[in-house]
Design an enzyme around this catalytic site. Sequence first.
Site, PDB file in Angstrom:
ATOM      1  N   SER A 173      -8.398   6.776  -5.195  1.00 30.74           N
ATOM      2  CA  SER A 173      -6.914   6.532  -6.632  1.00 30.74           C
ATOM      3  C   SER A 173      -5.996   7.083  -5.965  1.00 30.74           C
ATOM      4  CB  SER A 173      -7.732   7.338  -8.196  1.00 30.74           C
ATOM      5  OG  SER A 173      -6.413   7.049  -8.719  1.00 30.74           O
ATOM      6  N   THR A 174      -5.962   8.500  -6.140  1.00 28.69           N
ATOM      7  CA  THR A 174      -4.836  10.015  -5.853  1.00 28.69           C
ATOM      8  C   THR A 174      -4.927  10.273  -4.529  1.00 28.69           C
ATOM      9  OG1 THR A 174      -4.171  10.229  -7.606  1.00 28.69           O
ATOM     10  CG2 THR A 174      -3.613  11.817  -6.301  1.00 28.69           C
ATOM     11  N   HIS A 199      -6.358   2.780  -6.935  1.00 28.53           N
ATOM     12  CA  HIS A 199      -5.008   2.191  -8.379  1.00 28.53           C
ATOM     13  C   HIS A 199      -3.505   2.746  -7.552  1.00 28.53           C
ATOM     14  CE1 HIS A 199      -8.494   4.731 -10.344  1.00 28.53           C
ATOM     15  NE2 HIS A 199      -8.591   3.493 -10.374  1.00 28.53           N
ATOM     16  N   MET A 290      -8.225  11.130  -8.704  1.00 27.82           N
ATOM     17  CA  MET A 290      -7.808  11.787 -10.316  1.00 27.82           C
ATOM     18  C   MET A 290      -8.742  11.262 -11.224  1.00 27.82           C
ATOM     19  SD  MET A 290      -5.117  12.833 -12.075  1.00 27.82           S
ATOM     20  CE  MET A 290      -4.473  11.622 -12.519  1.00 27.82           C
ATOM     21  N   ASP A 293     -12.979   7.429 -13.082  1.00 25.11           N
ATOM     22  CA  ASP A 293     -13.328   5.562 -12.487  1.00 25.11           C
ATOM     23  C   ASP A 293     -14.329   5.893 -11.737  1.00 25.11           C
ATOM     24  OD1 ASP A 293     -13.029   2.956 -12.244  1.00 25.11           O
ATOM     25  OD2 ASP A 293     -11.246   2.940 -11.365  1.00 25.11           O
TER      26      ASP A 293
END
Length: 353
Positions: A173-174, A199, A290, A293
Site C-alpha cells: 500500500s503506502t 492499493h 498503512m 490489510d
Amino acid sequence: MPPFYLPPGRLRPVRVLVVDDSRAMRALIRSCLERDAGIYVVAEAADPFEARDAIKATTPDVILLDVNLPKMDGLTFLERLMRLRPIPVIMVSSGVAAGTAAALAALEIGAVDCVVKPSEVGSDPFPDLAARVRAAAQAPAVALAVRSPAARTPRAAPLAYTPGARVLGIGASTGGVDAILRLLSGFPANCPPTLITQHMPPGFTRGFARRLDGHCAAEVCEASGGAPLVPGRIYLAPGHAHLEVSGRTHPICRLNDGPAVSGHRPSCDVMFGSLARLGAGAVGVILTGMGRDGAAGLALLRAAGGHTLGQDAATSLVYGMPGAAFEAGAVERQLPLAAIASAALALCSVAAD
C-alpha cells in the site's frame, strides 16, 4: 497567527506545511487536518520558494504539496526536495487524479502518497487525509533516504532463478509503488507467476503496470479474468476488483468485484487468502503500507503450508501492514527490501524445500 504558535494541550503534534497556490484550498486542507488533535498546520505557502523558506523556519514533519504551482511546478520542487532534504510529502492536487502520469512520477520521485482534491466540497472533502498524514509522519528517515533520487542506482542484472511450480503473491500500500519497482527490477525474464495487489484507485493501475513493464525483464500486465498464470508474467490487480487465484493444476486469474475487504478493493487479504488454497505451492510477500490489510490472508497462507516474507520496519515507508502481519504470526521471515527479491525467488525455485 504566528507560525510557531501551538494550541494549548497539543503535545508534539504532527507539524504540517501546506503548499498550494489557492488560498481557499489551503484553508480547506487546514480545517480538515486540524479536526485531528494530533496534527497542526505550522505554515502555508503559495509557491515553492515560499515553501523553501517555510521549511527552514518551521521544520515540518510532513508537506502537503500541489502539482500545479507558480514559479516552479510541484514535481520539480519534489525532486529537488528529495535530493537535498528528504521529508515525507503527500501530493494533494487535481493533477494527481487516478491514472495520471503525474501521480506515478510523484510516487517514483519520492512522494509518500497522493490524494485527489475533491471535485465538490462536501461535509468531509478529505475523509482519510489526517490518517495519511499521521502515517507519513512515521516514515523512518532511512526509508526516505533510500527512496530519494540521489540514492537510486541503475537496474541490477536479473537475479539467478531456477523455475519451479510455485506462485508468488505480493501485497503493498503506502510506499508500495517505489518498493515494488525496486523489488521487481531484479526479477529475471523467467520469474515465477507473480500476482501483485497494490492499493490504487480504478484507472491508476493500468499506467502503473505499463511503468513496471518498462522497468522489468519479465512481462507486467494489468490482470484480466481467466488469464493463465505462467512463468515470466506478473499480474497487477486492477483498481476496481480483487485479484484471486482460481484452480490448482492450471491456475488462472480471477477478478472479484465484491465489496471492499479490510477497507480496500483490491485487497491483499483476498489475494493471499486465495493463494492459501495452493498451500505449499504459493509464496506470499507483504510490503510497506498503512493499516492491516494482508495480515489475515497471509496468516491463512502460512497456516496452509506456504512460505511468507515481510518487509522490515527499517526499510518500510509505513510499517503498518507488514508490522500487523508480523505481530499476527503470519510472517515467516522479516527482511530489508533489498533482500526480498532474492529470498522470494529462492523460495519459488525448484530447489526450495
